[in-house]
Design a protein around this motif. Structure first.
Motif, PDB file in Angstrom:
ATOM      1  N   GLN A 182       7.511 -32.678  44.854  1.00  9.74           N
ATOM      2  CA  GLN A 182       7.750 -32.181  46.204  1.00  9.74           C
ATOM      3  C   GLN A 182       6.786 -32.807  47.200  1.00  9.74           C
ATOM      4  O   GLN A 182       7.196 -33.249  48.267  1.00  9.74           O
ATOM      5  N   LYS A 226       4.696 -27.260  36.108  1.00 14.88           N
ATOM      6  CA  LYS A 226       4.620 -26.852  37.515  1.00 14.88           C
ATOM      7  C   LYS A 226       3.935 -27.939  38.335  1.00 14.88           C
ATOM      8  O   LYS A 226       4.339 -28.228  39.467  1.00 14.88           O
ATOM      9  N   ALA A 245       0.072 -31.329  46.558  1.00 14.80           N
ATOM     10  CA  ALA A 245      -0.207 -30.878  45.201  1.00 14.80           C
ATOM     11  C   ALA A 245      -1.679 -31.078  44.873  1.00 14.80           C
ATOM     12  O   ALA A 245      -2.323 -30.213  44.280  1.00 14.80           O
ATOM     13  N   ALA A 262       5.334 -30.014  41.474  1.00 14.69           N
ATOM     14  CA  ALA A 262       4.568 -30.080  42.716  1.00 14.69           C
ATOM     15  C   ALA A 262       4.416 -31.525  43.175  1.00 14.69           C
ATOM     16  O   ALA A 262       4.533 -31.825  44.367  1.00 14.69           O
TER      17      ALA A 262
END
Lengths: 337, 306
Positions: free
Chosen positions: A208, A201, A213, A205
């Motif tokens: 993106q 995850k 993050a 993050a």
């Protein structure tokens, strides 16, 4: 029962391949193509971890493949065979069958340590500056190997065939298909597990938005370090398999052209799609072999074909989706997330 | 000390090639944020175009006497630059623009550029065969002696040409309207079309500038090292890209400085160490520079909004 369908399918595939190779239904040439497919699946899915899932642009993957290839082949030749460079075998050659996976993993670990060369600068540098670091790392690794005369330098290093022969003396089964298959499945399981973990995850993050993050308490440095090391370590294992499948390694065969091949496989399959990179690795290997009779035209035809594919599907074959996203019924058998 | 000066001169010549190529990389990057990996191969194409034009001009047709070498050179340079920029612009129109229109991730455009480079290399190999071409000698070699240091006229020409083209490019970018538009696109790609600036024309203009620099680099390279082969552009192209990034990609001063830094490092390493250590030491130095200054020498750290 449905939960077990993928392992059962893999076991059946494994048994069929081993059987075909054992009874020599498929000749050595076809076996080699199968080996390359498996190795390319490892290469593309491990690069996909960095380039697709984490969104960095690493174009020096071949450097890590080279480290794995050299470390594992030097170890296996020194330990299990009588060679001009290293003298008598240090261990009984019959142990090769059990020692080989250990050696591959050692090669992978060495490659993962080399991955630090890229991982540590990646803490501060971003996108294209990081791309340059990976290219420079590739150059540095290749020239280091060329300058170590003990392992052949620019002439290359050979003798891995005798390790395979030593394994075949122990038991006459197609060893390379066995190990490539096992390590391929292992790689895919590791990557899938990693991507569905908390770290995975974090990786998503970072792709993106890295700053966001970090604010949302993802330890970006740690995640980057682990992802880079995992990716390069798996590439190292692929390198060890490649070296033993071919029986000869040369620093020139791990230059930026090899890295380009790996990049093509990742982006052809679609960034961040694990099934996409498996599919594209298989297709790309097939394409390379099918067009072999064209000789030099091949190297014009393949890039041209890829450019045309890019024009029609600018997001790769799968495009950040998994097979189970396209055919939702598959989710019953194979749950990805 | 003398060998140091001699090496420094060689390094300046070697750095000039890197600088010229890095200028092309950085121009395209500054406007499009696209690493045009085909650029090294455009240099190769430029060298081949120069070879064919120079050979054609040197030939004797009918009763007309052959042109003297310097006239041929003076004609070859502009024609090659024009033809090479045609190649660059064609590449942009066929391969990059459709992808950009479709809004593909920019890394897919980078992969397309890599593939285009492969096509240029291997297409050349396919069309012209594997035999290497010998570039004709256009100007007589004159060696000037300054004490123990010797310089050829070619070396001075190469260094001066690269400095001159940098100055001209810098003028274009800072003083002209097209240059202003280029800077505007790299500053804010979305606001620029709203201001009535034709974005596609500016991009084509950028490719013309970058590819003509590549053509110029191709001619100078062919004059200095007169053996041409289809793969000559690969390693010099990758290295020039590294030079552009070390200087701070997107900034032409950075590309110019980076090219010379890489050239000087490489030649100095070869002067004092075995030549097989060249890539190892020079890239380690570049890695260290990037570790200390992560955005390159002239690059500015950008603030990002979330």
């Amino acid at each position: 029962m449905k939960r077990l369908s993928v392992p059962v399918l893999l076991l059946v595939l494994f048994a069929v391949l081993m059987g075909l190779a054992w009874f020599e239904v498929i000749d050595v040439y076809l076996q080699t193509i199968l080996l390359f497919m498996g190795i390319n699946v490892i290469i593309s899915s491990s690069l996909n971890l960095v380039n697709g899932n984490m969104g960095e642009f690493s174009c020096g993957h071949a450097g890590f493949i080279a480290v794995g290839a050299y470390v594992s082949s030097v170890l296996s030749v020194a330990l299990f065979t009588k060679s001009r460079v290293f003298g008598a075998p240090l261990l009984p050659p019959e142990w090769a069958a059990f020692g080989f996976p250990v050696i591959l993993i050692i090669g992978g670990l060495a490659a993962a340590l080399t991955g630090l060369l890229v991982a540590i600068p990646s803490f501060r540098t971003r996108d294209d500056y990081l791309a340059i670091i990976t290219i420079a790392a590739n150059y540095i690794i290749i020239t280091t190997i060329i300058n170590i005369d003990k392992i052949g330098g620019a002439r290359g290093f050979m003798g891995m065939r005798r390790v395979i022969f030593a394994m075949e003396d122990f038991a006459g089964i197609p060893w390379m298909i066995l190990w490539v298959f096992i390590f391929m499945v292992l790689t895919l399981v590791i990557i899938r597990r990693y991507m569905s973990s908390t770290y995975g995850k974090g990786v998503e993050a970072i792709r993106q938005d890295e700053v966001a993050a970090e604010i949302m308490s993802v330890n970006t440095n740690r995640v980057k370090l682990i992802t880079f090391m995992l990716s390069s370590g798996l590439a190292g294992i692929a390198g060890g398999l490649y070296a033993h499948a071919v029986g000869y390694v040369n620093p020139k065969s791990f230059d930026l052209l090899k890295s380009t091949e790996a990049l093509v496989m990742v982006y052809l399959g679609g960034m961040g799609s694990l099934t996409g990179s498996i599919l594209s690795a298989v297709l790309f290997t097939l394409l390379l072999e099918l067009l072999r009779p064209l000789q030099i035209i091949k190297w014009v035809a393949i890039p041209l074909l890829l450019i045309i594919i890019m024009q029609f599907r600018p997001e790769g074959i799968m495009g950040h989706r998994e097979l189970s996203d396209i055919f939702p019924k598959l989710k019953k058998f194979y749950k990805f997330k | 000390m003398d060998t140091l000066f001699q090496n420094l001169l060689n390094a300046l010549q070697w750095g000039s090639f890197y600088s010229l190529i890095a200028l092309g990389y950085t121009l395209v990057y500054g406007v499009l944020r696209l690493i045009n990996f085909a650029h090294g191969d455009i240099v190769m194409v430029g060298a081949y175009i120069a070879f064919f034009i120079a050979s054609a001009l040197l030939g004797v047709y009918g009763g007309i006497p052959a042109l003297p070498g310097w006239v041929v050179l003076a004609l070859t340079i502009p024609i090659t630059m024009v033809l090479t920029s045609v190649v660059g612009v064609t590449l942009e129109r066929i391969a990059y623009r459709p992808l950009r229109r479709k809004g593909a991730n920019r890394l897919y455009v980078v992969i397309t550029a890599l593939m285009a480079g492969l096509i240029l290399e291997n297409g050349n190999l396919l069309l012209l065969g594997a035999s290497r071409k010998k570039f004709p000698e256009l100007i007589d070699k004159v060696v000037y002696q300054f004490g123990p240091v010797s310089v050829t006229n070619l070396k001075i020409g190469v260094i001066l040409t690269s400095i001159l083209s940098f100055v001209i490019l810098h003028m274009i970018i800072t003083r002209t309207k097209a240059g202003m538009a280029m800077r505007a696109i790299s500053y804010d790609k979305f606001a620029v079309p709203l201001m009535g600036i034709p974005i596609d024309q500016i991009i084509v203009f950028t490719f013309i500038l970058g590819s003509s620099m590549a053509g110029l680099a191709g001619i100078l390279f062919a004059l200095s090292y007169p053996i041409l082969d289809p793969y000559m552009g690969i390693s010099i192209g990758w290295k020039a890209f590294i030079a552009a990034v070390v200087g701070g990609i997107g900034d032409i001063r950075g590309a110019f400085a980076g090219g010379f830094i890489l050239g000087i490092t490489e030649i100095m390493v070869v002067a004092f160490f075995p030549s097989s250590y060249r890539d190892l030491i020079s890239f380690t130095i570049l890695l260290l520079i990037l570790t200390v200054k992560p955005t390159g020498l002239f690059g500015m750290p950008k603030t990002t909004k979330i």
